[in-house]
Design a protein around this motif. Structure first.
Motif, mmCIF file in Angstrom:
data_model
loop_
_atom_site.group_PDB
_atom_site.id
_atom_site.type_symbol
_atom_site.label_atom_id
_atom_site.label_comp_id
_atom_site.label_asym_id
_atom_site.label_seq_id
_atom_site.Cartn_x
_atom_site.Cartn_y
_atom_site.Cartn_z
ATOM 1 N N LYS A 185 0.838 -1.185 0.000
ATOM 2 C CA LYS A 185 0.000 0.000 0.000
ATOM 3 C C LYS A 185 0.878 1.243 0.000
ATOM 4 C CE LYS A 185 -4.561 0.648 2.015
ATOM 5 N NZ LYS A 185 -5.420 0.199 3.101
ATOM 6 N N GLU A 186 1.876 1.208 0.863
ATOM 7 C CA GLU A 186 2.794 2.323 1.010
ATOM 8 C C GLU A 186 3.511 2.614 -0.307
ATOM 9 O OE1 GLU A 186 5.594 1.702 4.222
ATOM 10 O OE2 GLU A 186 7.070 2.821 3.057
ATOM 11 N N LEU A 187 3.855 1.552 -1.022
ATOM 12 C CA LEU A 187 4.599 1.713 -2.271
ATOM 13 C C LEU A 187 3.677 1.955 -3.460
ATOM 14 C CD1 LEU A 187 7.133 -1.175 -1.706
ATOM 15 C CD2 LEU A 187 7.715 1.239 -1.828
ATOM 16 N N LEU A 190 1.650 -0.283 -4.694
ATOM 17 C CA LEU A 190 1.628 -1.494 -5.517
ATOM 18 C C LEU A 190 0.535 -2.418 -5.019
ATOM 19 C CD1 LEU A 190 5.388 -2.488 -5.663
ATOM 20 C CD2 LEU A 190 3.991 -1.818 -7.601
ATOM 21 N N LYS A 191 0.166 -3.358 -5.872
ATOM 22 C CA LYS A 191 -0.720 -4.407 -5.389
ATOM 23 C C LYS A 191 0.126 -5.403 -4.603
ATOM 24 C CE LYS A 191 -4.371 -4.031 -8.692
ATOM 25 N NZ LYS A 191 -4.899 -4.422 -9.951
ATOM 26 N N SER A 192 -0.469 -6.017 -3.586
ATOM 27 C CA SER A 192 0.282 -6.972 -2.767
ATOM 28 C C SER A 192 0.885 -8.072 -3.617
ATOM 29 C CB SER A 192 -0.616 -7.603 -1.715
ATOM 30 O OG SER A 192 -1.072 -6.620 -0.841
ATOM 31 N N SER A 193 0.102 -8.551 -4.595
ATOM 32 C CA SER A 193 0.588 -9.668 -5.413
ATOM 33 C C SER A 193 1.846 -9.259 -6.174
ATOM 34 C CB SER A 193 -0.486 -10.133 -6.369
ATOM 35 O OG SER A 193 -0.857 -9.079 -7.219
ATOM 36 N N SER A 194 1.883 -8.009 -6.632
ATOM 37 C CA SER A 194 3.066 -7.544 -7.356
ATOM 38 C C SER A 194 4.272 -7.502 -6.428
ATOM 39 C CB SER A 194 2.831 -6.148 -7.928
ATOM 40 O OG SER A 194 1.694 -6.150 -8.738
ATOM 41 N N LEU A 195 4.019 -7.005 -5.223
ATOM 42 C CA LEU A 195 5.119 -6.910 -4.256
ATOM 43 C C LEU A 195 5.615 -8.307 -3.884
ATOM 44 C CD1 LEU A 195 6.952 -5.294 -2.433
ATOM 45 C CD2 LEU A 195 5.146 -5.245 -0.715
ATOM 46 N N ILE A 196 4.678 -9.231 -3.725
ATOM 47 C CA ILE A 196 5.056 -10.603 -3.374
ATOM 48 C C ILE A 196 5.934 -11.192 -4.476
ATOM 49 C CG2 ILE A 196 4.157 -12.962 -3.094
ATOM 50 C CD1 ILE A 196 1.824 -11.690 -1.536
ATOM 51 N N GLN A 202 13.274 2.284 -7.815
ATOM 52 C CA GLN A 202 12.813 1.769 -9.101
ATOM 53 C C GLN A 202 11.515 2.447 -9.531
ATOM 54 O OE1 GLN A 202 13.888 -0.691 -11.378
ATOM 55 N NE2 GLN A 202 15.797 -0.235 -10.343
ATOM 56 N N LEU A 203 10.605 2.524 -8.573
ATOM 57 C CA LEU A 203 9.303 3.080 -8.915
ATOM 58 C C LEU A 203 9.412 4.565 -9.209
ATOM 59 C CD1 LEU A 203 7.151 1.128 -6.340
ATOM 60 C CD2 LEU A 203 7.049 0.940 -8.816
ATOM 61 N N ALA A 204 10.263 5.251 -8.445
ATOM 62 C CA ALA A 204 10.445 6.680 -8.679
ATOM 63 C C ALA A 204 10.959 6.896 -10.091
ATOM 64 C CB ALA A 204 11.413 7.252 -7.659
ATOM 65 N N LYS A 205 11.917 6.079 -10.459
ATOM 66 C CA LYS A 205 12.470 6.187 -11.809
ATOM 67 C C LYS A 205 11.385 5.953 -12.849
ATOM 68 C CE LYS A 205 17.229 4.797 -10.938
ATOM 69 N NZ LYS A 205 18.035 3.584 -10.814
ATOM 70 N N ALA A 206 10.614 4.902 -12.589
ATOM 71 C CA ALA A 206 9.554 4.553 -13.532
ATOM 72 C C ALA A 206 8.568 5.696 -13.671
ATOM 73 C CB ALA A 206 8.834 3.298 -13.075
ATOM 74 N N ARG A 207 8.208 6.254 -12.504
ATOM 75 C CA ARG A 207 7.209 7.321 -12.519
ATOM 76 C C ARG A 207 7.767 8.562 -13.208
ATOM 77 N NH1 ARG A 207 5.794 5.373 -6.583
ATOM 78 N NH2 ARG A 207 4.041 4.056 -7.100
ATOM 79 N N PRO A 218 10.980 4.814 -21.209
ATOM 80 C CA PRO A 218 10.279 5.912 -20.548
ATOM 81 C C PRO A 218 8.834 6.032 -21.011
ATOM 82 C CG PRO A 218 12.435 6.637 -21.301
ATOM 83 C CD PRO A 218 12.299 5.196 -21.675
ATOM 84 N N ALA A 219 8.607 5.777 -22.272
ATOM 85 C CA ALA A 219 7.256 5.978 -22.783
ATOM 86 C C ALA A 219 6.363 4.778 -22.527
ATOM 87 C CB ALA A 219 7.306 6.261 -24.282
ATOM 88 N N ALA A 220 6.962 3.740 -22.017
ATOM 89 C CA ALA A 220 6.211 2.490 -21.910
ATOM 90 C C ALA A 220 5.103 2.564 -20.862
ATOM 91 C CB ALA A 220 7.145 1.345 -21.589
ATOM 92 N N TYR A 221 5.322 3.322 -19.802
ATOM 93 C CA TYR A 221 4.315 3.366 -18.751
ATOM 94 C C TYR A 221 3.854 4.796 -18.544
ATOM 95 C CZ TYR A 221 6.853 -0.860 -17.860
ATOM 96 O OH TYR A 221 7.476 -2.037 -18.001
ATOM 97 N N SER A 222 2.566 4.976 -18.630
ATOM 98 C CA SER A 222 2.089 6.318 -18.356
ATOM 99 C C SER A 222 1.633 6.396 -16.912
ATOM 100 C CB SER A 222 0.943 6.673 -19.307
ATOM 101 O OG SER A 222 -0.097 5.750 -19.122
ATOM 102 N N SER A 223 1.504 5.286 -16.260
ATOM 103 C CA SER A 223 1.087 5.299 -14.859
ATOM 104 C C SER A 223 1.512 3.995 -14.212
ATOM 105 C CB SER A 223 -0.432 5.427 -14.775
ATOM 106 O OG SER A 223 -0.997 4.232 -15.269
ATOM 107 N N ILE A 224 1.337 3.960 -12.888
ATOM 108 C CA ILE A 224 1.686 2.738 -12.161
ATOM 109 C C ILE A 224 0.756 1.595 -12.566
ATOM 110 C CG2 ILE A 224 1.572 1.712 -9.849
ATOM 111 C CD1 ILE A 224 4.181 3.179 -10.564
#
Ligand code: GDP
Ligand code: MG
Length: 698
Positions: free
Chosen positions: A11-13, A15-21, A53-58, A134-140
């Motif tokens: 939640k904090e990150l 992400l969905k729990s399954s993704s984090l797992i 990683q996520l910051a970079k992605a975002r 960079p263009a691959a993801y427009s959102s989480i």
């Protein structure tokens, strides 16, 4: 440092729990559930790594959205190149690029740590955490979708629909999610001992939490109900107890996503609680424990938690994985927590269905109402059910005359994932039967009769598979490596003794697992039979009876109940069975020795050693080892054995003979030939240890 729950960290990150797992899994932290607590240090490391990683992605996602941002092809810009894989990078490319992470030219220690980090990043990138561009993801969400895609491709296997067994259709989806897919509610079954509060809990949840406007005076109409909290639904299956739960599963359909195990705080774990635990475990369904009646002065929730330990359900607060909620169905205490946990566990499973797909449903219960004929409660699993549809349910069929939701309100159609009452079927199908749609009434009738035949075949196969000796046969041929048993005994002590003996036997065998699925005291019940059927187990009935009805069910379901009076009879049978299951071992056994006296050539056999057999015998096709001065100089097979110019199959000491082995010409006078044969040994198991019995003389 304090422990952190996976779902909280997710939640904090963002992400969905399954993704984090998944990510944690790739980082070497296996076997997590959303409720698992991970230690504080790991959490800090994960947080840092993933945040980065996520910051970079975002960031990249944001850059990509801006018109001035570099276009796709300029990705090879120096500051981006090291961690950003190229456009539509496949895994190999990603790794290549990631491998180009610049190495610090400082101390080797730093270097090592950087490499470690790079490796982790690469692993994450390889599984969709890192942006492929960079263009691959427009959102989480996009990022998560990509993770799902990667996983889906990895899991995807061609499954020809033609041979798909029906229950397969009712399973939850895995694989790519179509665009038309919608979220569906988790299906919850409440299990527990009689009078511990199953009905009260369901009533309390319904009375306080049904959709506004419907609340107050809602009388539940069918064997399932829905709860709606903050726009999220939960479906409860209300058919009482684990017997129905397992009956549905025994038909091959597994519809429960979460089991709530209810235990009264003043009474503790009782025999049916244990049964419920074992049924849920056998079904591999996550269990949430609700300790009920916490309002009572005699309530002792701590004692219940202690008892849970004995059944391998370790409460989270004690470092385990089991979510335990203290509630009272009477006062409403803890119900919000329980609902939150149910939503959470459901959410984590990311359940979906496709309203545009072919309709599939599962029968929850069916009965006859005099005014309307057969009335059948279904759980819709996929597709949309409409009034007028032609349905097939097991060997029954019919056109849908009327549909009602769980409150009894007539509806025209029902979307997937929800309970619905159907009127119009020709009869009352069994719980767990799979329901599908046919093109029309005629087709429905045809399919129903075809299915009846199919079911008959299936039953024959199932009964074959369940019979003890067939299990053994299957084990002998290596198809089955598990012997599942249910123990029912007259008293607890003998049940325990039997279980201990079986476990002891199990620990001595590598090839087979004896699994005791359930241990209970008292007569064999229908519920035991259904559990056995669902788990392909046999029932050991030790000094206990069973009603004729139970034996009849067992016969129909193809479940074997083996009655015993003496503990050693049980063990002997199992031992005999297990012994048949063991794969034979091949043993090398010395059979004789010969000494080489002279060497000669033969046009037929090449170089021949003339020998004297000094010990035991030589035998054609035996393995030979040629020893010279105490060292082995050749190993091969004895191809030719002759005595007085005649081919013979064996020569016993003391006697002379000619020996040749293909491709070996290096014989010397004085060589010793050691002959061995391979013997297949059948292994038997006795209560005192393992025994080998020779099978044949190779
Ligand atoms: P079931 O057999 O598991 O369905 O149990 P019921 O829901 O029928 O409950 C059995 C009895 O326990 C009933 O008399 C209920 O009123 C009572 N009961 C259920 N929940 C609670 C609770 O939280 N507190 C108290 N004090 N009584 C409860
Ligand atoms: Mg009840």
């Amino acid at each position: 440092m304090a422990k952190v729950r996976v779902f909280a960290l997710a939640k904090e990150l963002g992400l969905k729990s399954s993704s984090l797992i998944k990510a944690l899994n790739h980082m070497g932290v296996p076997n997590l559930t959303p409720a698992s607590a991970i230690d504080g240090e790991t959490a800090v490391a994960v947080r840092e790594l993933l945040m980065e990683q996520l910051a970079k992605a975002r960031e990249r996602a944001k850059e990509a959205e801006q018109p001035e941002a570099p276009v796709a092809e300029t990705v090879s810009e120096p500051q981006q190149a090291p961690v950003a894989p190229p456009v539509e990078a496949d895994v190999a490319q990603q790794q290549e690029v990631a491998a180009a992470v610049p190495e610090p030219d400082d101390e080797s220690e730093i270097k090592e740590r950087e490499q470690e980090l790079a490796m982790l990043e690469r692993q994450i990138a390889g599984h969709g955490f890192g942006p492929s561009h960079p263009a691959a993801y427009s959102s989480i969400e996009d990022l998560e979708q990509r993770i799902a895609q990667v996983e889906a491709t990895a899991d995807a296997e061609p499954r020809p629909d033609a041979v798909l067994p029906l229950p397969e259709l009712a399973k939850r989806h895995s694989g790519p999610r179509p665009e038309t897919a919608t979220e569906v509610p988790a299906v919850v079954t409440v299990l527990g001992h009689v009078d511990h509060g199953k009905t009260s809990l369901l009533d309390a949840l319904r009375n306080t939490r049904v959709v506004a406007g419907e609340s107050g005076g809602i009388t539940q109409h069918i064997g399932a109900s829905e709860l709606e909290v903050n726009g999220k639904r939960i479906v409860f299956i209300d058919t009482p107890g684990h017997q129905a739960f397992t009956a549905i599963r025994a038909r091959g359909a597994q519809i429960t996503d979460v089991a709530v195990l209810i235990v009264a705080a003043d009474d503790g774990i009782m025999p049916q609680t244990v049964e419920a635990i074992n049924h849920a475990k056998a079904a591999d369904v996550p269990i949430i424990v609700a300790i009920n009646k916490c309002d009572l002065p005699t309530a002792n929730p701590e004692r219940v938690k202690q008892q849970l330990l004995e059944h391998e359900l370790v409460p989270e607060e004690w470092g385990g994985e089991t979510i335990v909620v203290e509630i009272s169905a009477t006062t409403g205490q803890g119900l919000d927590d329980l609902v939150e946990m149910l939503l959470l566990v459901g959410e984590v499973q990311e359940l979906w269905a496709d309203p545009t797909a072919d309709f599939v449903g599962v029968v929850i219960e069916a009965g006859v109402a005099t005014s309307e004929g057969a009335v059948c409660t279904l759980l819709t699993r996929n597709g949309t059910l409409r009034v007028g549809d032609s349905l097939v349910a097991g060997s029954h069929f019919g056109r849908v005359r009327r549909l009602r939701d769980w409150t009894g309100k007539s509806v025209k159609e029902m979307d997937p994932g929800r309970p619905v009452e159907v009127i119009g079927l020709s009869g009352t199908p069994d719980a767990g039967e799979i329901v599908t749609r046919a093109a029309g009434p005629k087709e429905a009738r045809e399919i129903a009769s075809a299915r009846e035949e199919q079911a008959r075949q299936h039953d024959i196969e199932a009964s074959r598979a369940a019979a003890l000796r067939e299990l053994f046969a299957g084990m002998r041929s290596g198809e089955v490596e598990q012997l599942s048993v249910i123990i029912k005994a007259d008293v607890y002590g003998s049940a325990q003794a039997l279980e201990a003996n079986l476990m002891d036997l199990d620990s001595r065998l590598d090839e087979v697992d004896i699994e005791v699925i359930h241990v209970g005291v008292g007569p064999v019940t229908e519920s035991d039979v259904m559990l056995a059927r669902a788990s392909e187990a046999i029932i050991l009935a030790f000094r206990v009876d069973y009603a004729p009805a139970v034996s009849q069910t067992a016969e129909v379901e193809g479940v074997e109940i083996r009655p015993y009076q003496i503990i050693y009879e049980v063990l002997d049978d199992i031992v005999a069975a297990v012994s048949g299951m063991l794969k034979p071992v091949v043993e090398t056994r010395p059979i004789g020795k010969a000494e080489v006296l002279q060497i000669f050539r033969s046009s037929r056999a090449g170089v021949v050693a003339g020998c004297r057999v000094v010990e035991g015998r030589l035998q054609r096709n035996a393995k030979i080892n040629v020893v010279r001065n105490g060292e082995s100089v050749h190993q091969g097979t004895l191809n030719s054995l002759r005595r007085f110019e005649q081919d013979v199959s064996q020569v016993e000491a003391p006697a002379e003979c000619g020996v040749a082995t293909e491709g070996y010409r290096g014989w010397q006078v004085g060589d010793i030939i050691e002959a061995t044969i391979e013997v297949e040994m059948e292994r038997r198991v006795s209560l005192t240890g393992e025994m080998k019995v020779q099978r044949d003389h190779g």
